[in-house]
Design a protein around this motif. Structure first.
Motif, short mmCIF file in Angstrom:
data_model
loop_
_atom_site.label_atom_id
_atom_site.label_comp_id
_atom_site.label_asym_id
_atom_site.label_seq_id
_atom_site.Cartn_x
_atom_site.Cartn_y
_atom_site.Cartn_z
N SER A 133 33.91 11.08 5.29
CA SER A 133 32.94 11.88 4.55
C SER A 133 31.66 11.35 4.11
O SER A 133 30.39 12.09 4.41
N ASN A 136 29.75 11.18 7.64
CA ASN A 136 29.29 12.61 8.08
C ASN A 136 28.05 12.65 7.31
O ASN A 136 27.07 13.41 7.86
N GLN A 174 34.73 18.86 14.10
CA GLN A 174 33.95 17.77 14.17
C GLN A 174 32.32 17.89 14.01
O GLN A 174 31.83 17.29 13.16
N GLU A 176 30.69 20.22 13.24
CA GLU A 176 30.14 20.80 11.97
C GLU A 176 30.08 19.89 10.69
O GLU A 176 29.14 20.07 9.88
N ASP A 177 31.14 18.92 10.82
CA ASP A 177 31.04 18.00 9.82
C ASP A 177 29.90 16.97 9.80
O ASP A 177 29.31 16.44 8.86
N SER A 178 29.33 16.84 11.19
CA SER A 178 28.25 15.80 11.40
C SER A 178 26.94 16.53 11.34
O SER A 178 25.85 15.88 11.83
#
Length: 440
Positions: A133, A136, A174, A176-178
């Protein structure tokens, strides 16, 4: 040697041992060195996290809203200490959320220990602190604002939020996490691509695009928009021809077969493995093996203002066969099936316009994303299309040795060895040692 001399030597040795222990303690208190011999240093800080920290060329201020009671502050400080060792200008401060509850409500603080990261007038929030987290959040800080990626929908395209084998849900989650935001783009509901869109993805449409959708995509390119077009074998619908004409390329009417793939244990010659790539901004320094099932070759049909750079190319042993299985006088390898296109942007808002066309969409699908470097290559493609060149050479998150694949026969041998042979061997060794001691 006299008794006095022996005693003196013993005392001198004891003093030297104590001095050595004190010196070691003194040095370890002032010099911290940790060695992690696991693959990719996964037990300590991952190479990707170090690479993201290196992209931050200014101080990073972290504010934690943690209650001073208990050990939460000490835990947060201990977790962030290793990041501070890699980047000394990370500054951590704490605020007691109980002192001003109204201010906490205005800030939206709902979790004890929640962190806000500040970098160059940008901020990111974390309510769970772990390396994934945190990394990211750092990537989102490097990118700046969230990038809006519109996925064309309504014509049988691969779904960005789907969990079917052919969909792209795992990969898009993934992204969207970054720091990317995926939104649907259905041309039955809108006549054009919204202005705030950073990238449009056309992922293997199964039905013909409407004339309005085809015109909207061509107009989007004419206005300087960035595009990712994933084309599969058989995508020869005339509705896609205006898009191909605008780019000066052609999706050839067939699919690649590569007999040399059998050397890697692949039984289907339509599975195209790659371990070597043409030099391009996307693949520079990329060494991971990727796998592409059922590939459509591409060709440049005319010179235009677009600079076309191949970055995916088959082996010389590959050939193109028609979809009915005949090869005839089909072109021989090496054949290109991935193009990176760029030109001066017609939009004054940005300097360069970028497009990627790939004759395969399965490599990013839920079924094939975990093969080799497919995920890492997909990340590079999106980073390049969005202009995040500084993130392209980021190391891959995954390590190749996290899963041990053994056959049933090998598993049986290991089970017998650990359950039967090793205990028996230990008993025999113990018996031999006991017998020799009795004889001594």
């Amino acid at each position: 040697m006299s008794r006095i001399t022996r005693r003196l030597n013993s005392w001198l040795f004891a003093v030297l041992v104590l001095l050595g222990a004190g010196a070691i303690g003194y040095l370890t208190a002032r010099h911290d060195h940790v060695a992690d011999w696991t693959y990719g240093s996964r037990v300590s800080m991952s190479p990707q996290t170090r690479a993201v920290l290196a992209k931050l060329d200014g101080p990073l201020d972290i504010v934690s809203y943690a209650d001073p009671q208990g050990d939460l502050r000490q835990t947060i400080a201990a977790v962030l200490q290793r990041y501070q060792q890699a980047k000394p200008d990370i500054h951590l401060s704490f605020v007691d959320p109980q002192k001003d509850p109204a201010a906490m409500r205005n800030l939206g603080i709902t979790v004890d220990g929640e962190l806000i990261l500040h970098y160059r007038h940008r901020e990111q929030r974390l309510d769970v602190l772990n390396e994934r987290s945190f990394t990211n959040a750092l990537e989102r800080l490097v990118r700046g604002n969230d990038r809006v990626v519109a996925f064309v929908a309504g014509d049988g395209e691969r779904r960005a939020d789907g969990d079917a084998n052919a969909d792209l849900g795992t990969f898009v989650a993934q992204l969207e996490d970054s720091g990317m935001r995926a939104v649907p783009l259905n041309f039955s509901q809108t006549a054009s691509v919204p202005e705030q869109t950073d990238l449009v993805v056309l992922a293997s449409p199964q039905a013909a695009l409407s004339p309005a959708a085809s015109k909207a995509l061509v107009d989007y390119l004419g206005n300087g928009g960035n595009l990712l077009w994933l084309a599969d074998p058989g995508n020869q619908d005339p509705s896609l021809q205006p898009l191909a004409d605008t780019l000066g390329i052609r999706v050839l009417p067939g699919e690649l077969i590569d007999p040399s793939s059998s050397a890697l244990g692949l039984k289907d010659p339509r599975m195209i493995p790659l371990g070597d790539y043409p030099v391009s901004p996307i693949t520079r320094g990329f060494v991971l093996t990727t796998l592409f099932p059922e590939v459509a070759p591409l060709a440049e049909v005319r010179k235009s203002e677009w600079q076309i750079t191949p970055f995916l190319r088959s082996s010389p042993q590959a050939t193109m066969q028609s979809l009915n299985g005949s090869s005839g006088n089909a072109p021989k390898g090496p054949l290109d099936f991935g193009f990176a296109l760029s030109r001066l942007s017609p939009s004054p808002a940005k300097a360069e316009q970028r497009v990627v066309v790939i004759g395969n969409g399965d490599f990013l699908s839920n079924s094939f994303l975990g093969n080799g470097g497919n995920r890492a290559l997909g990340e590079r493609i999106f980073d390049w299309l969005l202009g995040d060149d500084q993130l392209i050479d980021m190391p891959s998150r995954s390590a190749p040795d996290r899963v041990l694949n053994v056959s049933q026969g090998e598993l049986n041998i290991l089970s017998i060895a650990f359950i039967l042979l090793i205990p028996v061997l230990l008993l025999v060794i113990g018996g031999v040692i006991a017998w020799r001691r009795r004889r001594a």
